[in-house]
Design a protein around this motif. Structure first.
Motif, short mmCIF file in Angstrom:
data_model
loop_
_atom_site.label_atom_id
_atom_site.label_comp_id
_atom_site.label_asym_id
_atom_site.label_seq_id
_atom_site.Cartn_x
_atom_site.Cartn_y
_atom_site.Cartn_z
N ARG A 75 0.83 -1.22 0.00
CA ARG A 75 0.00 0.00 0.00
C ARG A 75 0.85 1.25 0.00
NH1 ARG A 75 -4.22 -0.73 4.70
NH2 ARG A 75 -2.34 0.02 5.65
N THR A 76 1.88 1.28 0.84
CA THR A 76 2.75 2.45 0.90
C THR A 76 3.47 2.62 -0.43
OG1 THR A 76 3.09 2.19 3.28
CG2 THR A 76 4.71 3.52 2.08
N PHE A 77 4.02 1.53 -0.97
CA PHE A 77 4.73 1.62 -2.24
C PHE A 77 3.82 2.15 -3.34
CE2 PHE A 77 5.89 -0.06 -6.37
CZ PHE A 77 7.16 0.46 -6.49
N GLU A 78 2.63 1.60 -3.47
CA GLU A 78 1.71 2.03 -4.53
C GLU A 78 1.29 3.48 -4.35
OE1 GLU A 78 1.04 0.56 -7.39
OE2 GLU A 78 2.32 -1.10 -6.80
N ALA A 79 1.08 3.90 -3.10
CA ALA A 79 0.69 5.29 -2.84
C ALA A 79 1.83 6.26 -3.16
CB ALA A 79 0.24 5.45 -1.39
N VAL A 80 3.06 5.89 -2.79
CA VAL A 80 4.23 6.72 -3.11
C VAL A 80 4.41 6.78 -4.63
CG1 VAL A 80 6.76 6.86 -2.95
CG2 VAL A 80 5.39 6.40 -0.90
N LYS A 81 4.29 5.65 -5.26
CA LYS A 81 4.41 5.59 -6.73
C LYS A 81 3.37 6.51 -7.38
CE LYS A 81 3.63 2.18 -10.28
NZ LYS A 81 3.53 0.76 -10.61
N ALA A 82 2.14 6.51 -6.88
CA ALA A 82 1.09 7.36 -7.44
C ALA A 82 1.44 8.84 -7.28
CB ALA A 82 -0.25 7.05 -6.77
N ASP A 130 9.14 0.34 -10.52
CA ASP A 130 9.15 -0.65 -9.46
C ASP A 130 10.12 -0.16 -8.39
OD1 ASP A 130 11.78 -1.37 -10.21
OD2 ASP A 130 11.07 -2.99 -11.46
N ALA A 131 10.33 -0.95 -7.35
CA ALA A 131 11.15 -0.51 -6.22
C ALA A 131 12.58 -0.18 -6.62
CB ALA A 131 11.14 -1.57 -5.12
N PHE A 191 16.19 9.70 -2.42
CA PHE A 191 15.70 9.75 -3.80
C PHE A 191 16.50 8.86 -4.75
CE2 PHE A 191 13.99 13.47 -1.80
CZ PHE A 191 12.70 13.52 -2.29
N GLU A 192 17.21 7.88 -4.20
CA GLU A 192 18.01 6.98 -5.04
C GLU A 192 17.11 6.12 -5.93
OE1 GLU A 192 21.13 3.36 -4.42
OE2 GLU A 192 21.19 5.02 -3.00
N THR A 193 16.08 5.50 -5.34
CA THR A 193 15.14 4.66 -6.10
C THR A 193 13.73 4.90 -5.60
OG1 THR A 193 15.24 2.80 -4.55
CG2 THR A 193 16.86 2.80 -6.35
N VAL A 194 12.76 4.39 -6.34
CA VAL A 194 11.37 4.47 -5.89
C VAL A 194 11.24 3.73 -4.56
CG1 VAL A 194 8.98 3.86 -6.42
CG2 VAL A 194 10.48 4.67 -8.25
N GLY A 195 11.91 2.61 -4.42
CA GLY A 195 11.86 1.83 -3.18
C GLY A 195 12.46 2.56 -1.99
N SER A 196 13.58 3.24 -2.19
CA SER A 196 14.19 3.98 -1.07
C SER A 196 13.29 5.13 -0.64
CB SER A 196 15.59 4.48 -1.43
OG SER A 196 15.57 5.41 -2.50
#
Length: 90
Positions: free
Chosen positions: A6-13, A29-30, A71-76
């Motif tokens: 949920r957190t990943f998808e919300a941050v991605k959005a 992706d992460a 801000f290195e990756t979407v996952g970080s």
């Protein structure tokens, strides 16, 4: 890295909306690199993105917490947000 979906998808959005990259949303992706790899994410966009994340997830970033590693990756970035998001009340 311990990022819930949920957190990943919300941050991605938030990333997609803030940077206007709707056409590339499905490719994120992460491990997707951010700052320095994504032309839309310049220094001004970093500030706008961070502000959007603070508003969306109800936290504030202290200047001493701010680093390029976030801000290195979407996952970080998602992990950074997860660590600062207040725990939900059950």
């Amino acid at each position: 890295m311990n990022i819930d979906d949920r957190t990943f998808e919300a941050v991605k959005a938030v990333i997609v909306k803030t940077l206007g990259i709707e056409d590339r949303a499905s490719t994120l992706d992460a491990s997707t690199p951010l700052f320095g790899s994504m032309p839309e994410l310049d220094s001004f966009a970093v500030v706008v993105l961070l502000t959007s994340l603070e508003e969306q997830f109800c936290f504030e970033v202290d200047g001493s917490e701010f680093s390029g590693e976030i801000f290195e990756t979407v996952g970080s970035l998602a992990e950074f947000v997860r660590m600062r998001t207040p725990l939900p009340v059950h």
